[in-house]
Design an enzyme around this catalytic site. Structure first.
Site, PDB file in Angstrom:
ATOM      1  N   GLU A  28       0.811  -1.329  -0.086  1.00 34.30           N
ATOM      2  CA  GLU A  28      -0.005  -0.067  -0.069  1.00 34.30           C
ATOM      3  C   GLU A  28       0.738   1.392   0.202  1.00 34.30           C
ATOM      4  OE1 GLU A  28      -3.893  -0.561   2.680  1.00 34.30           O
ATOM      5  OE2 GLU A  28      -2.572  -2.094   3.420  1.00 34.30           O
ATOM      6  N   SER A 161      -6.810  -2.817   2.035  1.00 34.88           N
ATOM      7  CA  SER A 161      -6.922  -2.145   0.837  1.00 34.88           C
ATOM      8  C   SER A 161      -7.475  -3.296  -0.349  1.00 34.88           C
ATOM      9  CB  SER A 161      -5.859  -1.209   0.282  1.00 34.88           C
ATOM     10  OG  SER A 161      -5.725  -0.205   0.999  1.00 34.88           O
ATOM     11  N   TYR A 231      -9.590   4.209  -3.878  1.00 35.20           N
ATOM     12  CA  TYR A 231      -8.741   5.370  -4.115  1.00 35.20           C
ATOM     13  C   TYR A 231      -8.766   6.009  -5.356  1.00 35.20           C
ATOM     14  CZ  TYR A 231      -7.014   2.860  -0.018  1.00 35.20           C
ATOM     15  OH  TYR A 231      -6.756   2.192   1.209  1.00 35.20           O
ATOM     16  N   ARG A 269     -10.788   2.218  12.282  1.00 32.47           N
ATOM     17  CA  ARG A 269     -11.879   2.052  11.685  1.00 32.47           C
ATOM     18  C   ARG A 269     -12.420   0.464  11.404  1.00 32.47           C
ATOM     19  NH1 ARG A 269     -10.410   2.766   6.467  1.00 32.47           N
ATOM     20  NH2 ARG A 269     -11.284   0.703   5.802  1.00 32.47           N
ATOM     21  N   ASP A 271     -14.657  -2.551   9.470  1.00 34.06           N
ATOM     22  CA  ASP A 271     -15.441  -2.599   8.365  1.00 34.06           C
ATOM     23  C   ASP A 271     -16.385  -3.901   8.744  1.00 34.06           C
ATOM     24  OD1 ASP A 271     -13.610  -0.962   6.958  1.00 34.06           O
ATOM     25  OD2 ASP A 271     -12.532  -2.462   6.168  1.00 34.06           O
ATOM     26  N   GLU A 285     -13.125  -6.449   9.772  1.00 37.71           N
ATOM     27  CA  GLU A 285     -11.693  -6.021  10.087  1.00 37.71           C
ATOM     28  C   GLU A 285     -11.757  -4.925  10.917  1.00 37.71           C
ATOM     29  OE1 GLU A 285      -8.877  -4.811   6.939  1.00 37.71           O
ATOM     30  OE2 GLU A 285     -10.091  -6.029   5.848  1.00 37.71           O
ATOM     31  N   ASN A 287      -9.075  -1.470  11.320  1.00 41.02           N
ATOM     32  CA  ASN A 287      -7.637  -0.793  10.573  1.00 41.02           C
ATOM     33  C   ASN A 287      -7.351   0.288  11.585  1.00 41.02           C
ATOM     34  OD1 ASN A 287      -8.029  -1.518   7.471  1.00 41.02           O
ATOM     35  ND2 ASN A 287     -10.346  -1.076   8.438  1.00 41.02           N
ATOM     36  N   GLY A 291      -6.634   5.095   6.009  1.00 40.76           N
ATOM     37  CA  GLY A 291      -6.503   5.906   4.984  1.00 40.76           C
ATOM     38  C   GLY A 291      -6.849   7.606   5.277  1.00 40.76           C
TER      39      GLY A 291
END
Length: 326
Positions: A28, A161, A231, A269, A271, A285, A287, A291
C-alpha cells in the site's frame, strides 16, 4: 450532532518537531506516499506544526533522533507501518506516535487473530477457514466451499485495501484465488461471503472514553469496493450517518466493543457487512492506521460531526503516546 475535540486548547507549537511517516515498503506504499502522507503533512503545516516528511523505506528510523523529532504521525499503511513493527521501533527510540500500540497494531493487522479474539467474546464475524502453506493443495482447497458455501472470499490475512483478495464463485476458481493471496502471505484466509451492504465505522480515543463516529454506508459500483474504487475513482457513493438512528447506535456500540477488545487507542476504523440473509451485522476487520486520502472514510465521518480534516490531524497528533504512557 457535533463532536467537541477541544481543538482550540491544542497548542501546535507544544507538539514539538513532528515527522509524518509515509511511504514504507508495503503493498500500500502508493496510497501512503502520494495521498495519506502528503494530506496529513499539509494539514499539520496549515495548523502551524513544525513538521517534516519521513519515508522509512528510504531512511533509517534512527535518523529521527538526529533530526530532533519529538512525535511521529504514522500515515503508513500495511506491513511495516500498521503491524506493530514501526510502533516497536518508535518505542525503543522513545518517540511518541499516533494510533494503537505495538500489541494492538500487530493483532489488528492479523485478520485471523482478530477474528479469534472477537469470537472469544461473542462478537459476530463471518465463518472462516485458514490455510497454512502446507494446507494449500487442491484437495484441501476444494473442501473449503463445502464448509463455508459459495461464494467464498479469499484473502491474505496481513494485507489491507483489498490487496490479493478474490470473491470465489465456483470450485474451479479456488486454486487461482489462493495462489493470488499466497503471493502476499504464506497463510491464506478463506471467509464466508456475506451478501449484503457494506458499512464502516470509525472510533476516536481510548478505553471507556473512546467514541464512535457516524456509520458510513459504502455504495460501490456493481458492489465491488476494491483497491481501484477505494482510491482512484469517484463512482463510489458514501452515505454518512444516514442509517436509522437506533440501528446506527447499535452498530456504534458493537464497533466500540470490537475496538476495545483489541486494545486499540488513538483511532481506528472497523469494516462491517449487513447481511441480507439474516439482517445481522458482521465485523470484517479493524484498521489501526486508516487512510487519510480525499476518498477516505474517517475524514468523511469526522466532517459529519463538525471536525475538519485539519482538526482531525491535529487532534490525532495530540494523542500521540508510547505504550508506557497509555
Amino acid at each position: 450532532m457535533t463532536l467537541d475535540l477541544k481543538i482550540a486548547s491544542i497548542d501546535p507549537k507544544a507538539m514539538g518537531k513532528v515527522a509524518v511517516l509515509m511511504g514504507g515498503n508495503s503493498a500500500e506504499r502508493e496510497v501512503s506516499a502520494t495521498m495519506s502522507g502528503p494530506g496529513v503533512l499539509a494539514a499539520l503545516q496549515a495548523r502551524g506544526v513544525d513538521v517534516l516528511a519521513f519515508d522509512p523505506a528510504q531512511r533509517s528510523l534512527h535518523e529521527l533522533q538526529a533530526l530532533g523529532v519529538q512525535r511521529a504521525f504514522i500515515a503508513l499503511h500495511g506491513r511495516g507501518g500498521e503491524d506493530g513493527t514501526v510502533q516497536g521501533a518508535l518505542e525503543l527510540l522513545r518517540i511518541p506516535y499516533t494510533g494503537s500500540g505495538v500489541m494492538a497494531s500487530a493483532i489488528a493487522m492479523d485478520k485471523i487473530t482478530t477474528k479469534r479474539l472477537w469470537q472469544s467474546v461473542g462478537l459476530p464475524t463471518p465463518r472462516w477457514v485458514s490455510l497454512a502453506k502446507h494446507q494449500q493443495q487442491r484437495e484441501q482447497l476444494m473442501a473449503v466451499p463445502d464448509e463455508l458455501g459459495l461464494p467464498v472470499f479469499v484473502k491474505p490475512p496481513h494485507e489491507g485495501s483489498s490487496m490479493g483478495a478474490t470473491k470465489v464463485n465456483g470450485y474451479s476458481d479456488m486454486q487461482e484465488a489462493v495462489a493470488l493471496a499466497a503471493r502476499f502471505d504464506s497463510e491464506v484466509l478463506c471467509e464466508e461471503f456475506i451478501d449484503g451492504q457494506e458499512f464502516t465505522c470509525a472510533v476516536l480515543g481510548q478505553g471507556e472514553a473512546a467514541v464512535a463516529l457516524p456509520v458510513v454506508e459504502i455504495c460501490a459500483e456493481q458492489g465491488n469496493y476494491d483497491y481501484q474504487n477505494k482510491y482512484f475513482t469517484n463512482s463510489t457513493v458514501y452515505k454518512v450517518g444516514q442509517a436509522d438512528p437506533q440501528w446506527q447506535a447499535q452498530v456504534q456500540q458493537l464497533v466500540l466493543q470490537a475496538y476495545r477488545v483489541l486494545g486499540c487507542r488513538g483511532w481506528g476504523r472497523a469494516d462491517l457487512m449487513l447481511s441480507r440473509k439474516d439482517g445481522r451485522v458482521y465485523l470484517l476487520e479493524m484498521n489501526t492506521s486508516p487512510g487519510m486520502t480525499s476518498h477516505s472514510l474517517v475524514p468523511k465521518a469526522a466532517a459529519a460531526v463538525g471536525v475538519s480534516y485539519e482538526e482531525l490531524c491535529l487532534w490525532l497528533l495530540s494523542q500521540a503516546r508510547l505504550d508506557s504512557q497509555s
